[in-house]
Design a protein around this motif. Structure first.
Motif, PDB file in Angstrom:
ATOM      1  N   MET A 209       0.820  -1.206   0.000  1.00  0.00           N
ATOM      2  CA  MET A 209       0.000   0.000   0.000  1.00  0.00           C
ATOM      3  C   MET A 209       0.857   1.261   0.000  1.00  0.00           C
ATOM      4  O   MET A 209       0.571   2.221  -0.736  1.00  0.00           O
ATOM      5  N   LEU A 210       1.922   1.281   0.803  1.00  0.00           N
ATOM      6  CA  LEU A 210       2.789   2.459   0.814  1.00  0.00           C
ATOM      7  C   LEU A 210       3.561   2.603  -0.487  1.00  0.00           C
ATOM      8  O   LEU A 210       3.814   3.723  -0.942  1.00  0.00           O
ATOM      9  N   ASN A 211       3.936   1.480  -1.091  1.00  0.00           N
ATOM     10  CA  ASN A 211       4.617   1.557  -2.384  1.00  0.00           C
ATOM     11  C   ASN A 211       3.681   2.083  -3.475  1.00  0.00           C
ATOM     12  O   ASN A 211       4.105   2.802  -4.382  1.00  0.00           O
ATOM     13  N   GLU A 212       2.406   1.749  -3.377  1.00  0.00           N
ATOM     14  CA  GLU A 212       1.420   2.212  -4.356  1.00  0.00           C
ATOM     15  C   GLU A 212       1.063   3.682  -4.174  1.00  0.00           C
ATOM     16  O   GLU A 212       1.034   4.454  -5.137  1.00  0.00           O
ATOM     17  N   SER A 213       0.789   4.043  -2.913  1.00  0.00           N
ATOM     18  CA  SER A 213       0.124   5.328  -2.671  1.00  0.00           C
ATOM     19  C   SER A 213       0.807   6.212  -1.638  1.00  0.00           C
ATOM     20  O   SER A 213       0.268   7.281  -1.307  1.00  0.00           O
ATOM     21  N   GLY A 214       1.967   5.803  -1.143  1.00  0.00           N
ATOM     22  CA  GLY A 214       2.660   6.587  -0.134  1.00  0.00           C
ATOM     23  C   GLY A 214       3.723   7.485  -0.721  1.00  0.00           C
ATOM     24  O   GLY A 214       4.111   7.333  -1.890  1.00  0.00           O
ATOM     25  N   PRO A 215       4.207   8.434   0.040  1.00  0.00           N
ATOM     26  CA  PRO A 215       5.250   9.337  -0.442  1.00  0.00           C
ATOM     27  C   PRO A 215       6.599   8.636  -0.524  1.00  0.00           C
ATOM     28  O   PRO A 215       6.841   7.659   0.194  1.00  0.00           O
ATOM     29  N   PRO A 216       7.479   9.096  -1.391  1.00  0.00           N
ATOM     30  CA  PRO A 216       8.821   8.510  -1.437  1.00  0.00           C
ATOM     31  C   PRO A 216       9.542   8.736  -0.111  1.00  0.00           C
ATOM     32  O   PRO A 216       9.296   9.724   0.577  1.00  0.00           O
ATOM     33  N   GLY A 217      10.390   7.789   0.237  1.00  0.00           N
ATOM     34  CA  GLY A 217      11.137   7.914   1.487  1.00  0.00           C
ATOM     35  C   GLY A 217      10.323   7.605   2.721  1.00  0.00           C
ATOM     36  O   GLY A 217      10.693   8.034   3.825  1.00  0.00           O
ATOM     37  N   SER A 218       9.239   6.845   2.581  1.00  0.00           N
ATOM     38  CA  SER A 218       8.386   6.542   3.733  1.00  0.00           C
ATOM     39  C   SER A 218       9.134   5.800   4.829  1.00  0.00           C
ATOM     40  O   SER A 218       8.775   5.902   6.012  1.00  0.00           O
ATOM     41  N   GLU A 219      10.184   5.078   4.461  1.00  0.00           N
ATOM     42  CA  GLU A 219      10.943   4.329   5.473  1.00  0.00           C
ATOM     43  C   GLU A 219      11.629   5.245   6.477  1.00  0.00           C
ATOM     44  O   GLU A 219      12.066   4.800   7.538  1.00  0.00           O
ATOM     45  N   GLY A 220      11.720   6.532   6.180  1.00  0.00           N
ATOM     46  CA  GLY A 220      12.335   7.472   7.121  1.00  0.00           C
ATOM     47  C   GLY A 220      11.338   8.355   7.838  1.00  0.00           C
ATOM     48  O   GLY A 220      11.728   9.225   8.617  1.00  0.00           O
ATOM     49  N   ASN A 221      10.045   8.135   7.606  1.00  0.00           N
ATOM     50  CA  ASN A 221       9.024   9.022   8.155  1.00  0.00           C
ATOM     51  C   ASN A 221       8.518   8.564   9.516  1.00  0.00           C
ATOM     52  O   ASN A 221       8.154   7.406   9.704  1.00  0.00           O
ATOM     53  N   SER A 222       8.459   9.508  10.435  1.00  0.00           N
ATOM     54  CA  SER A 222       7.839   9.303  11.738  1.00  0.00           C
ATOM     55  C   SER A 222       6.757  10.368  11.899  1.00  0.00           C
ATOM     56  O   SER A 222       6.332  10.998  10.929  1.00  0.00           O
ATOM     57  N   PHE A 223       6.312  10.588  13.120  1.00  0.00           N
ATOM     58  CA  PHE A 223       5.206  11.499  13.387  1.00  0.00           C
ATOM     59  C   PHE A 223       5.455  12.893  12.829  1.00  0.00           C
ATOM     60  O   PHE A 223       4.625  13.441  12.097  1.00  0.00           O
ATOM     61  N   ASN A 224       6.576  13.482  13.165  1.00  0.00           N
ATOM     62  CA  ASN A 224       6.820  14.871  12.776  1.00  0.00           C
ATOM     63  C   ASN A 224       6.971  15.046  11.276  1.00  0.00           C
ATOM     64  O   ASN A 224       6.508  16.041  10.707  1.00  0.00           O
ATOM     65  N   GLU A 225       7.606  14.082  10.616  1.00  0.00           N
ATOM     66  CA  GLU A 225       7.765  14.178   9.162  1.00  0.00           C
ATOM     67  C   GLU A 225       6.407  14.105   8.452  1.00  0.00           C
ATOM     68  O   GLU A 225       6.141  14.848   7.512  1.00  0.00           O
ATOM     69  N   ILE A 226       5.557  13.195   8.929  1.00  0.00           N
ATOM     70  CA  ILE A 226       4.248  13.056   8.284  1.00  0.00           C
ATOM     71  C   ILE A 226       3.350  14.238   8.631  1.00  0.00           C
ATOM     72  O   ILE A 226       2.563  14.699   7.790  1.00  0.00           O
ATOM     73  N   LEU A 227       3.459  14.752   9.840  1.00  0.00           N
ATOM     74  CA  LEU A 227       2.692  15.942  10.201  1.00  0.00           C
ATOM     75  C   LEU A 227       3.001  17.088   9.251  1.00  0.00           C
ATOM     76  O   LEU A 227       2.093  17.797   8.790  1.00  0.00           O
ATOM     77  N   ALA A 228       4.272  17.271   8.945  1.00  0.00           N
ATOM     78  CA  ALA A 228       4.658  18.340   8.017  1.00  0.00           C
ATOM     79  C   ALA A 228       4.058  18.096   6.636  1.00  0.00           C
ATOM     80  O   ALA A 228       3.558  19.032   5.990  1.00  0.00           O
ATOM     81  N   LEU A 229       4.075  16.857   6.157  1.00  0.00           N
ATOM     82  CA  LEU A 229       3.488  16.530   4.858  1.00  0.00           C
ATOM     83  C   LEU A 229       1.978  16.769   4.871  1.00  0.00           C
ATOM     84  O   LEU A 229       1.420  17.322   3.916  1.00  0.00           O
ATOM     85  N   MET A 230       1.339  16.367   5.946  1.00  0.00           N
ATOM     86  CA  MET A 230      -0.108  16.533   6.050  1.00  0.00           C
ATOM     87  C   MET A 230      -0.480  18.014   6.032  1.00  0.00           C
ATOM     88  O   MET A 230      -1.415  18.430   5.334  1.00  0.00           O
ATOM     89  N   ASN A 231       0.248  18.798   6.792  1.00  0.00           N
ATOM     90  CA  ASN A 231      -0.060  20.228   6.874  1.00  0.00           C
ATOM     91  C   ASN A 231       0.228  20.960   5.569  1.00  0.00           C
ATOM     92  O   ASN A 231      -0.336  22.028   5.316  1.00  0.00           O
ATOM     93  N   GLU A 232       1.076  20.413   4.739  1.00  0.00           N
ATOM     94  CA  GLU A 232       1.353  20.984   3.417  1.00  0.00           C
ATOM     95  C   GLU A 232       0.340  20.529   2.372  1.00  0.00           C
ATOM     96  O   GLU A 232       0.405  20.956   1.225  1.00  0.00           O
ATOM     97  N   GLY A 233      -0.580  19.647   2.777  1.00  0.00           N
ATOM     98  CA  GLY A 233      -1.581  19.153   1.844  1.00  0.00           C
ATOM     99  C   GLY A 233      -1.094  18.039   0.952  1.00  0.00           C
ATOM    100  O   GLY A 233      -1.704  17.745  -0.081  1.00  0.00           O
ATOM    101  N   LYS A 234      -0.012  17.379   1.337  1.00  0.00           N
ATOM    102  CA  LYS A 234       0.583  16.350   0.496  1.00  0.00           C
ATOM    103  C   LYS A 234       0.126  14.933   0.846  1.00  0.00           C
ATOM    104  O   LYS A 234       0.500  13.977   0.164  1.00  0.00           O
ATOM    105  N   CYS A 235      -0.670  14.784   1.910  1.00  0.00           N
ATOM    106  CA  CYS A 235      -1.165  13.475   2.308  1.00  0.00           C
ATOM    107  C   CYS A 235      -2.690  13.469   2.257  1.00  0.00           C
ATOM    108  O   CYS A 235      -3.332  14.369   2.814  1.00  0.00           O
TER     109      CYS A 235
END
Length: 435
Positions: free
Chosen positions: A229-255
């Motif tokens: 699922m992450l390979n299909e629909s997730g952002p590149p570099g997901s293996e390095g993402n934790s809470f703060n990284e994803i929060l930043a993506l979400m707030n930018e409208g990228k998730c």
């Protein structure tokens, strides 16, 4: 008044061996999450109300914090007067005599703390850490994208439906990804999420005889689904993402969707932080074979390590930081939608909070539905939703988390990751004498 010293991660690690406590100075180890960072801004208020006490902050990312405080408490290093820990550490460390019991006056109103939070931070009825904020996990999603795709998300949707929604709302050309999930290794990081997902597939960490169960079909199905699922629909570099990284993506409208800590709701709905604050909706966590264990239970809490020479001042700080008055202080400065949540019933009963927080009902529902005593489809011997509350789990979860990250990154197969994790867990459990 001594100024706030917010020690950055690199500096904190570099001077770890040279940390020295001075009379009246409290050294506080904390995590670099939004509410904790905000608390540091109120240092002048605490110091003004408590002459002679100054606060020295050591702010660390989640994984480093866990490593540092664990090393300090087990070696009796004495670097910290106040530690930020959670529901895994508090009862185990309290039982071992590594933490001081917390007792507060009647005005503090310990009975106002949600029972799930009090219970998870106690051992034999004694409170060993006070919750600064509490959380479960839930779905946070862009309702505009979901509706535009002609789809909807209800409470406890199937994982298959979530995967289809993620595909439908992914637009890689515009840098929008259908789903963002934790991938960074750690027993409380990627494994917190992956465990809840695996629970819903019918998996569990250990069988009733304490043998590791990572070689089950349920684990294989869950982790394979997660990686695909992450390979299909997730952002590149997901293996390095934790809470703060994803929060930043979400707030930018990228998730398009994010399944993670309920505490994030106050950030993703804050127009000052999020570009899509008015487009966020919430639903209870997905399920596959069961809803048991589909959403975690956690609190970031403050504790006093036994042996500190400043225990009284440390408890005074904790009483202040986890009180009703502190929540009201944050509300007066930042608004009721920005207060730390998940700890006190009075917060959810407050009409001002209900009006300001569009997420209040979903958050409380998730917290109240998480059951550490019954978190797996089949009987298991441990307490805990996203972790097993045994001392050995930290090492096991850390080892398995690294394997999951390697599988997500494509370095190894899911089968190899689970086989390696099973072997690591088996070694730890045999060494500890479980069988």
């Amino acid at each position: 008044m001594k100024s706030l010293r917010n020690t950055a991660l690199g500096l904190a690690i570099g001077v770890a061996g040279a940390t020295t406590a001075f009379a009246g100075e409290l050294t506080i180890a904390t995590v670099n999450n939004g509410h904790m960072v905000e608390m540091q801004k109120f240092t002048p208020e605490f110091e003004a109300a408590n002459p002679g006490i100054t606060l020295n902050w050591v702010t660390l990312d989640e994984g480093t914090l866990r490593s540092r405080v664990t090393t300090d408490i087990t070696t009796k290093g004495g670097q910290f007067d106040v530690m930020t820990i959670g529901m895994y550490e508090a009862p185990i460390w309290g039982a071992r005599g590594w933490l001081e019991e917390l007792t507060f006056d009647a005005e503090y109103d310990v009975d106002d703390i949600l029972p799930a939070m009090r219970g998870g931070l106690s051992h034999e009825g004694k409170l060993y850490a006070a919750p600064f904020y509490g959380e479960s996990s839930m779905i946070m999603y862009r309702k505009d994208l979901v509706e535009a795709a002609g789809m909807s998300i209800e409470d406890n949707p199937s994982w298959d439906h979530i995967r289809e929604v993620a595909k439908a709302i992914t637009n890689k050309d515009e840098g929008v990804y259908g789903i963002c999930l934790r991938g960074k290794p750690g027993w409380g990081d990627n494994m917190a999420f992956i465990t809840t997902m695996a629970n819903s597939f019918g998996a569990q960490w250990f069988n009733e005889d304490w043998t590791p169960a990572l070689n089950s079909e349920a684990w294989k199905d869950a982790v394979t689904f997660y990686v695909e699922m992450l390979n299909e629909s997730g952002p590149p570099g997901s293996e390095g993402n934790s809470f703060n990284e994803i929060l930043a993506l979400m707030n930018e409208g990228k998730c398009g969707m994010w399944i993670d800590a309920t505490i994030a709701a106050s950030f993703v709905t804050d127009p000052a932080q999020s570009k899509v604050a008015d487009k966020i909706a919430f639903a209870q966590s997905p399920q596959k074979a069961t809803t048991k264990g589909a959403n975690w239970l956690w609190a970031w809490a403050l504790a006093v390590p036994a042996g500190t020479k400043q225990g009284d001042d440390a408890k005074k700080f904790i009483e202040w930081a986890t009180s009703k008055s502190y929540i009201e202080l944050v509300a007066s400065k930042n608004g009721w939608g920005s207060v730390p949540t998940g700890t006190r019933q009075s917060t959810y009963d407050n009409p001002k909070f209900q009006e300001a927080a569009t997420f209040d009902e979903a958050e409380l529902k998730a917290i109240l539905s998480a059951n550490p005593e019954d978190s797996t489809m089949n009987p298991s011997p441990y307490v805990g939703v996203q972790f097993a509350a045994i001392p050995e789990f930290q090492a096991i979860g850390t080892a398995v988390g690294q394997q999951m990250t390697d599988a997500l990154a494509g370095n190894i197969t899911v089968e190899e990751a689970l086989a390696n994790g099973q072997a690591a867990a088996d070694r730890e459990m045999k060494k500890a004498g479980y069988y």
